[in-house]
Design an enzyme around this catalytic site. Structure first.
Site, PDB file in Angstrom:
ATOM      1  N   GLU A 280      57.979 -12.993  46.833  1.00 21.21           N
ATOM      2  CA  GLU A 280      58.593 -14.318  46.995  1.00 21.21           C
ATOM      3  C   GLU A 280      57.939 -15.043  48.153  1.00 21.21           C
ATOM      4  OE1 GLU A 280      62.722 -13.623  47.885  1.00 21.21           O
ATOM      5  OE2 GLU A 280      62.255 -12.741  49.817  1.00 21.21           O
TER       6      GLU A 280
ATOM      7  N   HIS B 292      66.829 -14.983  50.649  1.00 23.40           N
ATOM      8  CA  HIS B 292      66.506 -13.851  51.495  1.00 23.40           C
ATOM      9  C   HIS B 292      66.100 -14.270  52.902  1.00 23.40           C
ATOM     10  CE1 HIS B 292      65.703 -11.230  47.760  1.00 23.40           C
ATOM     11  NE2 HIS B 292      66.872 -10.936  48.299  1.00 23.40           N
TER      12      HIS B 292
ATOM     13  N   ALA C 212      42.404 -11.313  43.567  1.00 27.37           N
ATOM     14  CA  ALA C 212      42.188  -9.881  43.849  1.00 27.37           C
ATOM     15  C   ALA C 212      42.152  -9.048  42.582  1.00 27.37           C
ATOM     16  CB  ALA C 212      43.293  -9.381  44.776  1.00 27.37           C
ATOM     17  N   GLY C 213      42.536  -9.646  41.436  1.00 21.72           N
ATOM     18  CA  GLY C 213      42.462  -8.914  40.179  1.00 21.72           C
ATOM     19  C   GLY C 213      43.797  -8.593  39.557  1.00 21.72           C
TER      20      GLY C 213
ATOM     21  N   VAL D 237      48.747 -12.262  36.998  1.00 18.47           N
ATOM     22  CA  VAL D 237      49.853 -13.050  37.566  1.00 18.47           C
ATOM     23  C   VAL D 237      50.229 -14.152  36.578  1.00 18.47           C
ATOM     24  CG1 VAL D 237      50.626 -14.420  39.553  1.00 18.47           C
ATOM     25  CG2 VAL D 237      48.909 -12.611  39.872  1.00 18.47           C
ATOM     26  N   PRO D 238      51.332 -14.028  35.870  1.00 16.87           N
ATOM     27  CA  PRO D 238      51.739 -15.090  34.953  1.00 16.87           C
ATOM     28  C   PRO D 238      52.089 -16.361  35.729  1.00 16.87           C
ATOM     29  CG  PRO D 238      53.469 -13.432  35.138  1.00 16.87           C
ATOM     30  CD  PRO D 238      52.296 -12.914  35.900  1.00 16.87           C
TER      31      PRO D 238
END
Ligand code: Q5B
Length: 610
Positions: free
Chosen positions: A231, A273, A296-297, A300-301
């Site tokens: 997050e 949070h 970085a590979g 990530v949707p």
């Protein structure tokens, strides 16, 4: 394999009610996967020595509460994990003590609001000692088929739906407890489930960061991919990206970052949070974290909704590459069901339970007590009084206004009769000996019996019998009583007599007869008996017990309720005497010698024993 928790994990829970509730949830998982109870002990000084009842399926286990950690660990040398369920003020010290205990390798803290300086101290200590610290603010750790630490995973049905009874191939890392459940579910629906899931907690300084856990997953051969949900705020996700890019990794990383909505929200708007406190753009924003991870590979949707597809894609790639094989399906019906509670089964009408007791006077199952069906507050608001409550609870009838007035007078008139009578004297003796109110009043209560105050019931009973069996034969009644009972209950008084009449009796008789329309055959009969007994001896008057017994019988109260009127009324007086003696700081009573007739043998030598 799994990380952090496995079949050998044995835990102590440090904390009260919330900890016990967590232990119950953990025992449900133990039952599902048929492992021994994970929680071996509780530490909670206020309840030390108690045993908490934990059900593992239908099996009841008693888990001891210890006053401190040392005796718990002494008695349970297998404990290797501590769960902290204390408030923020005591959690840090407890976690430190647990970390410093040689056998404990993992400490997981659910506590929210741990000061940041304390969180840093804890992290430093854990690192120095080479121990694992998860949390604060963590809902727990789940290792599928192996161990559940905390309430992570939710309710029992959810544990099954998420296939947590057996190991899958996906690790889960989240900051939020709720999202950890969601991620586990997504892994079960779109992949083959999880190996371990760790909720690291949403604080700014978690005890262990994403990278450390990623390293652990990397070394766990069963884990083929990790779903990480980060997050906004902090840099744990950026560190994870760096870790991923640093060298070729065996595990695949799928990441979702919460907080892109911040881009359209006003600057500075705070997220849930404690650790989620960044601005809209730049370092720490959701977008920059997503970009770093992608570069970085990581997969990530664009949105959280894309996570299902991403997990499915990775799962299919793993299958296609031969890295994993499809897990055999387990028929859910073969998994154990939690035994239902008696209440649940009764609700479904599948079992009949013989009640242990039966009540006909009151019910407290609604919002407030109901006396013979009437809500207590409604009785108050409609102007009813204590006499009406007595009527409802003792004879299930609402007295009329006239009857209430009589009951009220009976209570008022018998509330006290000075300190000299047995009941009050018993209470005073006890009060002077320093006895507390309930016990001192019950000392006075034990005096109520056939000679003092407890003749009301039998007076009502036998005068009623006289009316029926000897209506026109009082000598016959007295002869029967002498032969079968003894002194007539309700007749006679230690100090009251014809010459010294009992004004309470006179008032009550006159009130009932002259100011009410009550039909009083039993009272009338007793007054006729009095004429005969006082002719023999002037103190054989109709006494207060006899008078109220007859009137209450004429009012229609159940026979065995009658002594209750004296008990109730005199309790008021006894409480008064206890308060009075305490107000005066009265000293212990010891009888003076001159009040005792020592009718004993004179002093003499003790003979030698034969
Ligand atoms: N005789 C009350 O007795 C007392 C007789 C009787 C026929 C009788 C006695 C008695 C029945 C029980 C009863 C309630 C023990 C009393 C109360 C509340 C109180 C107390 C307070 C308050 C008193 C002497 C002679 C003997 C007996 C005969 C006595 N009673 N005959 N029927 N009922 N009553 N209790 O004075 O020929 O000499 O052998 O047991 O109703 O507790 O204020 O103090 O508000 O706190 O000690 O009012 O009456 O007399 O027992 O030595 O008997 O009279 O057979 O005859 P006494 P005793 P004989 S109200």
């Amino acid at each position: 394999m799994s990380i952090l928790a496995n079949k050998d994990t044995r835990a102590v829970i440090i904390g009260g009610v919330a900890g016990v509730n967590a232990a119950k949830r953990m025992a449900q998982f133990d039952y599902l996967i048929n492992r021994p109870l994970t929680v071996q002990a509780f530490v909670y000084p206020p309840e030390a020595g108690q045993q908490k009842e934990i059900f593992r399926g239908g099996e009841l286990k008693n888990v001891t509460v210890y006053p401190s950690l040392a005796p718990a660990l002494n008695e349970h040398p297998d404990i290797n994990t501590a769960l902290i369920y204390l408030g923020a003020s005591r959690a840090t010290e407890a976690a430190m003590e647990a970390l410093e205990s040689p056998n404990i390798q993992l400490v997981s803290m659910i506590t929210e609001g741990v000061p940041e300086k304390d969180a840093k101290r804890l992290k430093k200590l854990a690192q120095k000692l080479g121990k694992m610290l998860n949390g604060p603010s963590s809902i727990g750790i789940m290792s599928a088929g192996e161990c559940r630490l905390g309430v992570i995973g939710g309710e029992y049905r959810n544990l099954k739906l998420c296939n947590l009874y057996r190991q899958g191939s996906f690790g889960v890392l989240t900051k939020s407890g709720g999202l950890s459940n969601e991620a586990m579910w997504l892994c079960a629906q779109n992949g083959d489930g999880i190996t371990s899931a760790v909720a690291i907690g949403g604080d700014a300084y978690p005890g262990t960061d994403f990278v450390t856990y990623l390293e652990m997953f990397e070394k766990d051969p069963a884990t083929k991919a990790v779903v990480m949900i980060g997050e906004v705020g902090g840099n744990l996700e950026e560190e994870a990206a760096e870790w991923l890019a640093a060298e070729p990794r065996r595990i695949k990383l799928i990441a979702a970052i919460g907080g892109t909505c911040q881009e359209v929200l006003p600057q500075g708007m705070k997220f849930g949070h404690a650790g989620a406190k960044e601005g809209k753009k730049g370092a720490g924003s959701a977008r920059s974290k997503m970009n770093a991870l992608r570069e970085a590979g990581a997969l990530v949707p664009d949105t959280f909704g894309g996570l299902s597809k991403a997990i499915k894609q990775v799962y299919e790639e793993l299958l296609a590459s031969g890295a994993i094989k499809p897990k055999p399906e387990i028929d859910e019906a073969l998994l154990p069901e939690l035994p239902p509670s008696v209440q649940e089964v009764m609700k479904q009408g599948e079992v009949v339970v013989e009640p242990l007791i039966r009540t006909t006077i009151s019910d407290d199952r609604g919002e407030e007590p109901r006396y013979a069906g009437y809500a207590a507050s409604e009785l108050c608001s409609k102007g009813y009084g204590i006499e009406d409550v007595i009527g409802l609870l003792w004879s299930k009838k609402l007295p009329s206004r006239e009857e209430s007035e009589i009951i009220k007078r009976i209570i008022m008139i018998s509330a006290d009769h000075g300190p000299a009578v047995s009941g009050a004297f018993g209470t005073i003796l006890a009060a002077c000996a320093g006895i507390d109110m309930p016990q001192a009043v019950s000392a006075g209560m034990t005096m109520i019996g056939p000679r003092f105050g407890g003749a009301v019931t039998n007076a009502g009973k036998y005068f009623k019998m006289g009316v029926k069996e000897y209506p026109n034969d009082i000598p016959g009644f007295l002869a029967w009583m002498k032969k079968n009972v003894g002194p007539v209950p309700g007749i006679g008084h230690r100090v009251k007599s014809l010459r010294n009449p009992d004004q309470r009796v006179k008032y009550l008789v006159s009130y009932v007869k002259n100011e009410t329309s009550l039909h009083t055959p039993i009272l009338n009969y007793a007054l006729e008996v009095e004429k005969i007994t006082t002719a023999k001896k002037e103190n054989l008057i109709l006494n207060v017990d006899g008078t109220i017994g007859c009137i209450l019988m004429d009012l229609g109260f159940p026979e065995h309720s009658l002594n209750g009127f004296f008990v109730l009324a005199r309790t008021i007086g006894m409480i008064g005497h206890w308060i009075d003696q305490n107000n005066q700081n009265s000293r212990l009573i010891r009888l003076y010698d001159y009040l005792i007739n020592y009718a004993v043998k004179p002093e003499r030598p003790v003979p030698d024993k034969k």
